[in-house]
Motif scaffolding. Structure first.
Motif, PDB file in Angstrom:
ATOM      1  N   ALA A  16      -3.919 -67.035 -14.811  1.00 46.57           N
ATOM      2  CA  ALA A  16      -4.273 -68.364 -14.061  1.00 46.57           C
ATOM      3  C   ALA A  16      -3.103 -68.937 -13.530  1.00 46.57           C
ATOM      4  O   ALA A  16      -3.251 -69.544 -12.260  1.00 46.57           O
ATOM      5  N   GLU A  17      -2.260 -69.001 -13.925  1.00 44.69           N
ATOM      6  CA  GLU A  17      -0.720 -69.392 -13.292  1.00 44.69           C
ATOM      7  C   GLU A  17      -0.534 -68.773 -12.050  1.00 44.69           C
ATOM      8  O   GLU A  17      -0.100 -69.443 -11.312  1.00 44.69           O
ATOM      9  N   PHE A  18      -0.354 -67.580 -12.360  1.00 46.00           N
ATOM     10  CA  PHE A  18      -0.200 -66.717 -10.871  1.00 46.00           C
ATOM     11  C   PHE A  18      -1.160 -66.873  -9.882  1.00 46.00           C
ATOM     12  O   PHE A  18      -0.732 -67.213  -8.758  1.00 46.00           O
ATOM     13  N   VAL A  19      -2.462 -66.981  -9.943  1.00 46.05           N
ATOM     14  CA  VAL A  19      -3.547 -67.260  -9.196  1.00 46.05           C
ATOM     15  C   VAL A  19      -3.259 -68.571  -8.570  1.00 46.05           C
ATOM     16  O   VAL A  19      -3.144 -68.854  -7.247  1.00 46.05           O
ATOM     17  N   GLU A  20      -2.997 -69.695  -9.275  1.00 46.40           N
ATOM     18  CA  GLU A  20      -2.620 -70.863  -8.767  1.00 46.40           C
ATOM     19  C   GLU A  20      -1.652 -71.013  -7.835  1.00 46.40           C
ATOM     20  O   GLU A  20      -1.504 -71.807  -7.139  1.00 46.40           O
ATOM     21  N   LYS A  21      -0.178 -70.355  -8.474  1.00 42.51           N
ATOM     22  CA  LYS A  21       1.017 -70.525  -7.697  1.00 42.51           C
ATOM     23  C   LYS A  21       0.732 -69.645  -6.244  1.00 42.51           C
ATOM     24  O   LYS A  21       1.052 -70.377  -5.125  1.00 42.51           O
ATOM     25  N   GLU A  22      -0.109 -68.591  -6.188  1.00 43.92           N
ATOM     26  CA  GLU A  22      -0.578 -67.997  -4.838  1.00 43.92           C
ATOM     27  C   GLU A  22      -1.038 -68.770  -3.693  1.00 43.92           C
ATOM     28  O   GLU A  22      -1.034 -68.718  -2.723  1.00 43.92           O
ATOM     29  N   THR A  23      -2.061 -69.584  -4.398  1.00 47.42           N
ATOM     30  CA  THR A  23      -2.943 -70.296  -3.656  1.00 47.42           C
ATOM     31  C   THR A  23      -2.458 -71.489  -2.857  1.00 47.42           C
ATOM     32  O   THR A  23      -2.943 -71.812  -1.958  1.00 47.42           O
ATOM     33  N   LYS A  24      -1.337 -71.849  -3.300  1.00 49.11           N
ATOM     34  CA  LYS A  24      -0.507 -72.880  -2.687  1.00 49.11           C
ATOM     35  C   LYS A  24       0.150 -72.442  -1.643  1.00 49.11           C
ATOM     36  O   LYS A  24       0.447 -73.265  -0.713  1.00 49.11           O
ATOM     37  N   ARG A  25       0.229 -71.240  -1.252  1.00 49.08           N
ATOM     38  CA  ARG A  25       0.803 -70.594   0.244  1.00 49.08           C
ATOM     39  C   ARG A  25      -0.198 -70.848   1.005  1.00 49.08           C
ATOM     40  O   ARG A  25       0.142 -70.581   2.319  1.00 49.08           O
ATOM     41  N   PHE A  26      -1.248 -71.085   0.934  1.00 51.82           N
ATOM     42  CA  PHE A  26      -2.367 -71.209   2.087  1.00 51.82           C
ATOM     43  C   PHE A  26      -3.257 -72.364   2.038  1.00 51.82           C
ATOM     44  O   PHE A  26      -3.291 -73.124   1.076  1.00 51.82           O
ATOM     45  N   GLU A  27      -3.583 -72.790   3.249  1.00 57.80           N
ATOM     46  CA  GLU A  27      -4.366 -74.041   3.663  1.00 57.80           C
ATOM     47  C   GLU A  27      -5.729 -73.683   3.573  1.00 57.80           C
ATOM     48  O   GLU A  27      -6.474 -74.750   2.906  1.00 57.80           O
ATOM     49  N   GLU A  28      -6.210 -72.562   3.546  1.00 57.59           N
ATOM     50  CA  GLU A  28      -7.667 -72.282   3.543  1.00 57.59           C
ATOM     51  C   GLU A  28      -7.797 -71.048   2.895  1.00 57.59           C
ATOM     52  O   GLU A  28      -7.312 -69.914   3.145  1.00 57.59           O
ATOM     53  N   ILE A  29      -8.619 -70.853   1.816  1.00 57.01           N
ATOM     54  CA  ILE A  29      -9.223 -69.382   1.131  1.00 57.01           C
ATOM     55  C   ILE A  29     -10.512 -69.256   1.184  1.00 57.01           C
ATOM     56  O   ILE A  29     -11.014 -70.152   0.903  1.00 57.01           O
ATOM     57  N   TYR A  30     -10.886 -68.100   1.283  1.00 56.43           N
ATOM     58  CA  TYR A  30     -12.221 -67.432   1.418  1.00 56.43           C
ATOM     59  C   TYR A  30     -12.350 -66.570   0.179  1.00 56.43           C
ATOM     60  O   TYR A  30     -11.646 -65.859  -0.118  1.00 56.43           O
ATOM     61  N   VAL A  31     -13.531 -66.803  -0.432  1.00 60.93           N
ATOM     62  CA  VAL A  31     -13.900 -65.895  -1.845  1.00 60.93           C
ATOM     63  C   VAL A  31     -14.999 -65.263  -1.365  1.00 60.93           C
ATOM     64  O   VAL A  31     -16.171 -65.686  -0.925  1.00 60.93           O
ATOM     65  N   SER A  32     -14.847 -63.801  -1.181  1.00 61.42           N
ATOM     66  CA  SER A  32     -16.002 -62.968  -1.063  1.00 61.42           C
ATOM     67  C   SER A  32     -16.782 -62.728  -2.075  1.00 61.42           C
ATOM     68  O   SER A  32     -16.416 -62.467  -3.232  1.00 61.42           O
ATOM     69  N   GLU A  33     -18.039 -62.382  -1.909  1.00 61.07           N
ATOM     70  CA  GLU A  33     -18.898 -61.683  -2.899  1.00 61.07           C
ATOM     71  C   GLU A  33     -18.783 -60.555  -3.280  1.00 61.07           C
ATOM     72  O   GLU A  33     -18.479 -59.665  -2.245  1.00 61.07           O
ATOM     73  N   ALA A  34     -18.899 -60.314  -4.434  1.00 61.99           N
ATOM     74  CA  ALA A  34     -18.426 -58.842  -5.077  1.00 61.99           C
ATOM     75  C   ALA A  34     -19.741 -58.204  -5.399  1.00 61.99           C
ATOM     76  O   ALA A  34     -20.472 -58.801  -6.155  1.00 61.99           O
ATOM     77  N   TYR A  35     -20.115 -56.834  -5.044  1.00 61.04           N
ATOM     78  CA  TYR A  35     -21.382 -56.361  -5.520  1.00 61.04           C
ATOM     79  C   TYR A  35     -20.917 -55.127  -6.230  1.00 61.04           C
ATOM     80  O   TYR A  35     -20.192 -54.288  -5.623  1.00 61.04           O
ATOM     81  N   SER A  36     -21.229 -54.961  -7.430  1.00 61.17           N
ATOM     82  CA  SER A  36     -20.967 -53.719  -8.148  1.00 61.17           C
ATOM     83  C   SER A  36     -21.592 -52.515  -7.697  1.00 61.17           C
ATOM     84  O   SER A  36     -20.859 -51.376  -7.774  1.00 61.17           O
ATOM     85  N   HIS A  37     -22.805 -52.750  -6.975  1.00 63.25           N
ATOM     86  CA  HIS A  37     -23.493 -51.508  -6.343  1.00 63.25           C
ATOM     87  C   HIS A  37     -24.177 -52.072  -5.059  1.00 63.25           C
ATOM     88  O   HIS A  37     -25.309 -52.622  -5.257  1.00 63.25           O
ATOM     89  N   PRO A  38     -23.494 -51.728  -3.970  1.00 62.91           N
ATOM     90  CA  PRO A  38     -24.236 -52.397  -2.866  1.00 62.91           C
ATOM     91  C   PRO A  38     -25.755 -51.393  -2.488  1.00 62.91           C
ATOM     92  O   PRO A  38     -25.807 -50.208  -2.925  1.00 62.91           O
TER      93      PRO A  38
END
Length: 236
Positions: A16-38
């Protein structure tokens, strides 16, 4: 951080700390939906191996072998594992597969048989082609996909070991133990017509007798063309 699939749902402070640190490098972040089985995809775009050609005359039936989840009585298996004798169940699985193939061969004499998967303990007679390995890598996996593609029918125990086989083979029989809540999660459907998909991909309890399993396998192999012609005829 090596996290197993089943533990992926847990919370890990360091991650969680790693993700929080990485997100500070960007002004905008997009989260894509993930499908285990298209719902619709072509496995050949991933593997570069053609899917099964039903026009081929050869009928090959392949069983997907694994040594951690066995096609034997669960009470017997638990007892053997408590005694650290789980490997004693492998010859029983081997014998059951041989007997299954023999029963199918009585109904489909021209069929050829193979076994593939992870683990090479026990031996099969020469009339059963043995493609099992002790470990997988990208090269071996791709080579084995050609075997799946050549197989008119794949049979195996429910699990991730059935993903690539089901995606390349003509038809599949998936044997399920107590994992019915995970129904169809190990099958990569390559059929859009629901009636044809029902015929091509079958789900049975792992306790199904060899007589019944051989009968269903033979029906699938011998009646595919007729079933397709009856169910996909164009209306003029």
């Amino acid at each position: 951080m090596p996290i197993s699939l089943k533990d992926g749902r847990n919370y890990y402070p360091s991650f969680a700390e790693f993700v929080e640190k990485e997100t500070k490098r960007f002004e905008e972040i997009y989260v894509s939906e993930a499908y285990s089985h298209p719902s619709r995809f072509d496995i050949t775009r991933f593997s570069r191996v053609p899917k099964h050609n039903f026009e081929e005359k050869e009928i090959k039936i392949t069983f997907i072998w694994r040594e951690d989840r066995l096609l034997v009585n669960r009470l017997l298996l638990r007892g053997l594992r408590k005694l650290n004798q789980g490997e004693m169940a492998l010859p029983l699985q081997n014998l059951k597969i041989q007997q299954l193939f023999e029963k199918i061969k009585l109904q489909v004499p021209e069929a050829k048989f193979a076994v593939a998967g992870l683990g090479t303990q026990t031996k099969f007679p020469e009339w059963i082609e043995d493609y099992r390995v002790d470990s997988f890598n990208e090269k071996i996996e791709k080579e084995i996909c050609h075997l799946y593609s050549e197989s008119r029918l794949i049979i195996g125990l429910h699990g991730s070991n059935m993903l690539l086989p089901s995606a390349h083979a003509g038809m599949t029989i998936d044997l399920i133990d107590e994992r019915w809540r995970n129904f169809a999660q190990d099958i990569l459907y390559q059929e859009s017509d629901p009636r044809m998909a029902t015929f091509r991909y079958r789900f049975l309890p792992y306790q199904t007798s060899n007589d019944t399993l051989a009968f269903i396998a033979a029906v699938m192999v011998l009646n595919w063309s007729k079933f397709k012609s009856q169910m996909t005829a164009d209306i003029i």
